[in-house]
Write a protein that holds these residues in place. Structure first.
Motif, mmCIF file in Angstrom:
data_model
loop_
_atom_site.group_PDB
_atom_site.id
_atom_site.type_symbol
_atom_site.label_atom_id
_atom_site.label_comp_id
_atom_site.label_asym_id
_atom_site.label_seq_id
_atom_site.Cartn_x
_atom_site.Cartn_y
_atom_site.Cartn_z
ATOM 1 N N SER A 117 -11.184 1.749 -12.787
ATOM 2 C CA SER A 117 -12.038 2.547 -13.263
ATOM 3 C C SER A 117 -12.125 4.220 -12.759
ATOM 4 O O SER A 117 -13.060 4.788 -12.887
ATOM 5 N N ASN A 118 -10.883 4.336 -12.750
ATOM 6 C CA ASN A 118 -10.310 5.590 -12.694
ATOM 7 C C ASN A 118 -11.258 7.061 -11.622
ATOM 8 O O ASN A 118 -11.737 7.823 -10.939
ATOM 9 N N LEU A 119 -11.173 6.335 -10.015
ATOM 10 C CA LEU A 119 -11.752 6.743 -8.720
ATOM 11 C C LEU A 119 -10.682 7.831 -8.836
ATOM 12 O O LEU A 119 -9.547 8.122 -8.459
ATOM 13 N N LEU A 120 -12.025 8.654 -8.822
ATOM 14 C CA LEU A 120 -10.703 9.861 -8.013
ATOM 15 C C LEU A 120 -11.272 10.725 -6.466
ATOM 16 O O LEU A 120 -12.373 10.376 -6.209
ATOM 17 N N THR A 121 -10.467 11.126 -5.769
ATOM 18 C CA THR A 121 -10.508 12.225 -5.044
ATOM 19 C C THR A 121 -12.191 12.759 -4.185
ATOM 20 O O THR A 121 -11.786 13.421 -6.000
ATOM 21 N N PHE A 122 -12.697 13.060 -2.952
ATOM 22 C CA PHE A 122 -13.658 14.139 -4.274
ATOM 23 C C PHE A 122 -13.235 15.504 -4.094
ATOM 24 O O PHE A 122 -14.015 16.232 -4.742
ATOM 25 N N ASP A 123 -12.717 16.769 -3.266
ATOM 26 C CA ASP A 123 -11.618 17.688 -2.740
ATOM 27 C C ASP A 123 -11.357 18.042 -4.305
ATOM 28 O O ASP A 123 -11.833 18.368 -5.151
ATOM 29 N N LEU A 124 -10.321 17.411 -4.206
ATOM 30 C CA LEU A 124 -9.082 18.371 -5.230
ATOM 31 C C LEU A 124 -8.995 16.948 -6.370
ATOM 32 O O LEU A 124 -8.766 17.119 -7.596
ATOM 33 N N GLY A 125 -10.350 16.062 -7.103
ATOM 34 C CA GLY A 125 -9.975 15.101 -8.170
ATOM 35 C C GLY A 125 -8.662 14.696 -8.352
ATOM 36 O O GLY A 125 -8.651 13.602 -9.422
ATOM 37 N N LEU A 126 -7.946 14.445 -7.122
ATOM 38 C CA LEU A 126 -7.158 13.258 -8.018
ATOM 39 C C LEU A 126 -7.293 11.918 -8.095
ATOM 40 O O LEU A 126 -7.786 11.161 -7.080
ATOM 41 N N PRO A 127 -6.502 10.992 -8.581
ATOM 42 C CA PRO A 127 -6.339 9.597 -8.988
ATOM 43 C C PRO A 127 -5.895 9.184 -7.793
ATOM 44 O O PRO A 127 -4.982 9.216 -7.340
ATOM 45 N N THR A 128 -6.376 7.999 -7.221
ATOM 46 C CA THR A 128 -6.518 7.466 -6.382
ATOM 47 C C THR A 128 -5.430 5.660 -6.388
ATOM 48 O O THR A 128 -5.094 5.566 -6.038
ATOM 49 N N TRP A 129 -5.420 5.421 -7.905
ATOM 50 C CA TRP A 129 -4.527 4.375 -7.804
ATOM 51 C C TRP A 129 -3.079 4.408 -8.084
ATOM 52 O O TRP A 129 -2.901 3.888 -7.566
ATOM 53 N N PRO A 130 -2.739 5.774 -7.439
ATOM 54 C CA PRO A 130 -1.150 5.723 -7.010
ATOM 55 C C PRO A 130 -0.827 5.620 -6.076
ATOM 56 O O PRO A 130 0.280 4.575 -5.066
ATOM 57 N N PHE A 131 -1.769 5.973 -5.503
ATOM 58 C CA PHE A 131 -1.876 5.698 -3.620
ATOM 59 C C PHE A 131 -1.884 4.370 -3.727
ATOM 60 O O PHE A 131 -0.561 3.004 -3.055
ATOM 61 N N PHE A 132 -2.763 3.568 -4.110
ATOM 62 C CA PHE A 132 -2.746 2.091 -3.969
ATOM 63 C C PHE A 132 -1.306 1.238 -4.589
ATOM 64 O O PHE A 132 -0.963 0.139 -3.973
ATOM 65 N N ALA A 133 -0.738 2.106 -6.090
ATOM 66 C CA ALA A 133 0.406 1.105 -6.382
ATOM 67 C C ALA A 133 1.577 1.914 -5.553
ATOM 68 O O ALA A 133 2.368 0.213 -5.132
ATOM 69 N N LEU A 134 1.411 2.835 -4.923
ATOM 70 C CA LEU A 134 2.498 2.838 -4.317
ATOM 71 C C LEU A 134 2.327 1.899 -2.506
ATOM 72 O O LEU A 134 3.340 0.989 -2.245
ATOM 73 N N ALA A 135 1.136 1.437 -2.574
ATOM 74 C CA ALA A 135 1.176 0.480 -0.856
ATOM 75 C C ALA A 135 1.542 -1.278 -1.896
ATOM 76 O O ALA A 135 2.032 -1.598 -0.882
ATOM 77 N N TRP A 136 0.975 -1.948 -2.976
ATOM 78 C CA TRP A 136 1.503 -2.832 -3.708
ATOM 79 C C TRP A 136 3.164 -2.188 -3.308
ATOM 80 O O TRP A 136 3.777 -3.620 -3.319
ATOM 81 N N ILE A 137 3.835 -1.246 -4.503
ATOM 82 C CA ILE A 137 5.197 -1.465 -4.328
ATOM 83 C C ILE A 137 5.908 -2.184 -2.539
ATOM 84 O O ILE A 137 6.778 -2.063 -2.780
ATOM 85 N N GLY A 138 5.389 -1.201 -1.475
ATOM 86 C CA GLY A 138 5.486 -1.259 -0.487
ATOM 87 C C GLY A 138 5.481 -3.434 -0.286
ATOM 88 O O GLY A 138 6.071 -3.836 0.337
ATOM 89 N N ASP A 139 4.302 -3.819 -0.502
ATOM 90 C CA ASP A 139 3.892 -5.604 -0.632
ATOM 91 C C ASP A 139 5.159 -5.910 -1.815
ATOM 92 O O ASP A 139 5.293 -6.922 -1.472
ATOM 93 N N VAL A 140 5.467 -5.752 -2.378
ATOM 94 C CA VAL A 140 6.053 -5.984 -3.067
ATOM 95 C C VAL A 140 7.973 -6.085 -2.559
ATOM 96 O O VAL A 140 8.595 -7.680 -2.508
ATOM 97 N N CYS A 141 7.988 -5.010 -1.929
ATOM 98 C CA CYS A 141 9.444 -5.429 -1.004
ATOM 99 C C CYS A 141 9.190 -5.559 -0.174
ATOM 100 O O CYS A 141 10.206 -6.720 0.493
ATOM 101 N N ALA A 142 8.339 -6.123 0.912
ATOM 102 C CA ALA A 142 7.865 -7.209 1.881
ATOM 103 C C ALA A 142 8.779 -8.409 1.632
ATOM 104 O O ALA A 142 9.053 -8.985 1.940
ATOM 105 N N VAL A 143 7.827 -9.137 -0.257
ATOM 106 C CA VAL A 143 7.961 -10.345 -0.842
ATOM 107 C C VAL A 143 9.534 -10.629 -0.774
ATOM 108 O O VAL A 143 10.579 -11.524 -0.065
ATOM 109 N N LEU A 144 9.952 -9.212 -1.375
ATOM 110 C CA LEU A 144 11.885 -9.494 -1.546
ATOM 111 C C LEU A 144 12.132 -9.846 -0.199
ATOM 112 O O LEU A 144 13.819 -10.357 0.313
#
Length: 170
Positions: A117-144
């Motif tokens: 979806s190429n969702l960006l933050t409002f002020d700086l226009g940062l892509p949000t998917w890396p934050f979601f990916a970092l959360a997902w990596i944490g979840d993968v670590c939880a599984v491990l």
């Protein structure tokens, strides 16, 4: 040797979770100081705080799932003998492993949807998917880590860093 690597992996996950706690604290503290003293705000401070808090939650799940320090209700467990305590622990950890694995699978879909979806933050226009990916990596670590805990509960119960037993000083 394998135990040494597993313990190092566990310690690394706990340090990463602690670093995210520090990042959230610094962001909130700085944001409050800027608002109170200078009537200013951090660009995208709300979005960054919200996404960092999500990351912190998933890395926190990873850190607490292995140690057994999450909130538990153990009325039956506390009355059981050591053999049944171990059986209950193994069953509960297998259920947790299943639930967190399914959660990790569904969170990966969210990461992909956010990326597409190429969702960006409002002020700086940062892509949000890396934050979601970092959360997902944490979840993968939880599984491990839950898988490591399950392995140790079944085959090497003496290697569990379990803190479910309260230690009361006399």
């Amino acid at each position: 040797m394998l135990r040494k690597y597993m313990d190092g992996f566990i310690d690394t996950i706990e340090w990463i979770a602690a670093i995210f706690v520090g990042c959230v604290v610094v962001l909130i503290f700085t944001g409050v100081l800027l608002r109170y003293f200078f009537s200013a705000s951090i660009p995208d401070g709300y979005d960054l705080g919200r996404m960092l808090l999500g990351i912190l939650i998933f890395w926190g799940i990873a850190a607490t799932s292995y140690r057994g320090t999450h909130i538990t209700v153990d009325l039956v467990w506390s009355q059981a003998n050591p053999r049944w305590k171990r059986i209950i622990d193994i069953f509960a950890t297998l259920v947790l492993l299943f639930v967190v694995t399914v959660q990790t699978y569904t969170l990966f879909d969210k990461v992909l949807d956010t990326w597409r979806s190429n969702l960006l933050t409002f002020d700086l226009g940062l892509p949000t998917w890396p934050f979601f990916a970092l959360a997902w990596i944490g979840d993968v670590c939880a599984v491990l880590l839950i898988a490591i805990r399950t392995w140790r509960l079944i085959f090497h119960p003496d290697e569990i860093h379990d803190e479910t037993e309260l230690k009361v000083a006399d």
